[in-house]
Scaffold this motif. Structure first.
Motif, PDB file in Angstrom:
ATOM      1  N   LYS A   8      -1.983   4.649   4.875  1.00  0.00           N
ATOM      2  CA  LYS A   8      -1.891   3.311   4.581  1.00  0.00           C
ATOM      3  C   LYS A   8      -3.025   2.627   4.661  1.00  0.00           C
ATOM      4  O   LYS A   8      -3.725   2.432   5.753  1.00  0.00           O
ATOM      5  N   ASP A  10      -5.528  -0.955   3.149  1.00  0.00           N
ATOM      6  CA  ASP A  10      -5.242  -2.421   2.749  1.00  0.00           C
ATOM      7  C   ASP A  10      -4.677  -2.800   1.502  1.00  0.00           C
ATOM      8  O   ASP A  10      -3.974  -3.537   1.375  1.00  0.00           O
ATOM      9  N   THR A  82      15.682  -3.850   3.692  1.00  0.00           N
ATOM     10  CA  THR A  82      14.311  -3.641   4.533  1.00  0.00           C
ATOM     11  C   THR A  82      13.877  -2.200   4.442  1.00  0.00           C
ATOM     12  O   THR A  82      14.618  -1.344   4.344  1.00  0.00           O
ATOM     13  N   GLN A 121       7.386  -0.228  -0.483  1.00  0.00           N
ATOM     14  CA  GLN A 121       7.438  -1.694  -0.455  1.00  0.00           C
ATOM     15  C   GLN A 121       8.814  -2.228  -0.981  1.00  0.00           C
ATOM     16  O   GLN A 121       8.944  -1.794  -2.140  1.00  0.00           O
ATOM     17  N   GLN A 125       8.145  -8.323   0.994  1.00  0.00           N
ATOM     18  CA  GLN A 125       7.876  -7.716   2.205  1.00  0.00           C
ATOM     19  C   GLN A 125       6.674  -6.929   2.391  1.00  0.00           C
ATOM     20  O   GLN A 125       6.350  -6.730   1.068  1.00  0.00           O
ATOM     21  N   LYS A 126       5.961  -6.728   3.481  1.00  0.00           N
ATOM     22  CA  LYS A 126       4.926  -5.750   3.490  1.00  0.00           C
ATOM     23  C   LYS A 126       5.292  -4.475   3.335  1.00  0.00           C
ATOM     24  O   LYS A 126       6.486  -3.807   3.213  1.00  0.00           O
ATOM     25  N   MET A 127       3.934  -3.634   2.921  1.00  0.00           N
ATOM     26  CA  MET A 127       4.259  -2.141   2.847  1.00  0.00           C
ATOM     27  C   MET A 127       4.509  -1.554   4.077  1.00  0.00           C
ATOM     28  O   MET A 127       3.987  -1.997   5.084  1.00  0.00           O
ATOM     29  N   CYS A 128       5.216  -0.482   4.188  1.00  0.00           N
ATOM     30  CA  CYS A 128       5.580   0.333   5.273  1.00  0.00           C
ATOM     31  C   CYS A 128       5.462   1.686   5.192  1.00  0.00           C
ATOM     32  O   CYS A 128       5.613   2.191   4.131  1.00  0.00           O
ATOM     33  N   ALA A 202      -0.702  -2.130  -3.464  1.00  0.00           N
ATOM     34  CA  ALA A 202       0.162  -2.941  -2.935  1.00  0.00           C
ATOM     35  C   ALA A 202       0.598  -4.005  -3.680  1.00  0.00           C
ATOM     36  O   ALA A 202      -0.175  -4.700  -4.525  1.00  0.00           O
ATOM     37  N   ASP A 203       1.713  -4.590  -3.560  1.00  0.00           N
ATOM     38  CA  ASP A 203       2.482  -5.738  -4.192  1.00  0.00           C
ATOM     39  C   ASP A 203       2.604  -5.372  -5.794  1.00  0.00           C
ATOM     40  O   ASP A 203       3.131  -6.457  -6.367  1.00  0.00           O
TER      41      ASP A 203
END
Length: 243
Positions: A8, A10, A82, A121, A125-128, A202-203
């Motif tokens: 994981k 940033d 989620t 993701q 919401q944030k990545m997990c 991410a995103d």
């Protein structure tokens, strides 16, 4: 055996797994252990598997079936609201498969357990990143524990512990993963090429780079050679111990 790692960062999530399975030195096969689902603009989910092959295949097959089955089998991993609920659903499915195979009747000497890495993701919401245990419970990656390993972890762990930084680029993290796998491949014959990779940004909410690193990959071969030479050079440069 197996080796799978989820990092994981940033800037995203990186997943890598080998493809070797074995039931003894005379029964070695290749099976995919990294699986990705996406609904562009809504979610991306990746799962990696380690453990009893029949169990892990049953889990993936059940998750796939529930994507296509009638509504009374919902929710599926593509409907869960989620990533926590995705991990809960995956854990419940794993527990169900393990319980079914360890019930009454003939049993094998091999354990039926399995361990999974689940990451991704969902929009807004944030990545997990989670590690799911055979009992169905799980833990989530954090700033203090930003990566998970499953399978044959000990040989590739030292370089990750020393060199991984969650702020590093995805390209550098991929190189680090390949070196971790290189150490494992050289130390344990139960882990083998080819290697599967998924690098999710991410995103982006769509599957990222998905690639298979084959045994004859020239870049990987050069990386392995250069790393070995660099280690020997570093060793030779250290002061000798006085006896």
């Amino acid at each position: 055996m197996t080796y799978c790692v989820g990092l994981k960062l940033d800037t995203g999530l990186i997943f890598m797994s080998d493809t070797r399975t074995n039931a003894g030195v005379d029964n070695v096969s290749k099976f995919r252990k990294l699986f990705t689902w996406e609904q562009k603009g809504d979610r991306v989910i990746t799962i990696m598997t380690a453990g009893n092959l029949a169990t892990t295949q049953a889990v993936i097959s059940l998750l796939e079936e529930r994507l296509k089955a009638p509504a009374d089998r919902a929710p599926s991993i593509l409907d869960a609201p989620t990533m926590f609920q995705v991990a809960t659903l995956v854990g419940r499915t794993l527990r169900e498969c393990v319980a079914e195979q360890t019930g009454a009747g003939p049993t094998s000497e091999s354990p039926f357990g399995a361990t999974l890495i689940v990451g991704g993701q969902i929009a807004g919401q944030k990545m997990c990143l989670f590690m799911v245990y055979p009992e169905g419970n799980f833990v989530e990656a954090s700033d203090e524990t930003p990566f998970f390993q499953i399978g044959e972890t000990k040989y590739g762990r030292p370089i990750l512990v020393r060199a991984f930084d969650k702020s590093m680029s995805m390209e550098s993290a991929t190189k680090l993963l390949l070196l971790s796998f290189d150490s494992t491949l050289k130390a344990n014959l139960s882990v083998g090429m080819p290697l599967d990779l998924h690098a999710y940004r991410a995103d982006s909410l769509e599957a990222g780079v998905q690639r298979r690193v084959e045994e004859d990959d020239a870049w990987y071969a050069q990386l392995s050679l250069d790393w070995g030479n660099a280690l020997r050079s570093a060793f030779d440069g250290l002061p000798d111990y006085t006896l």
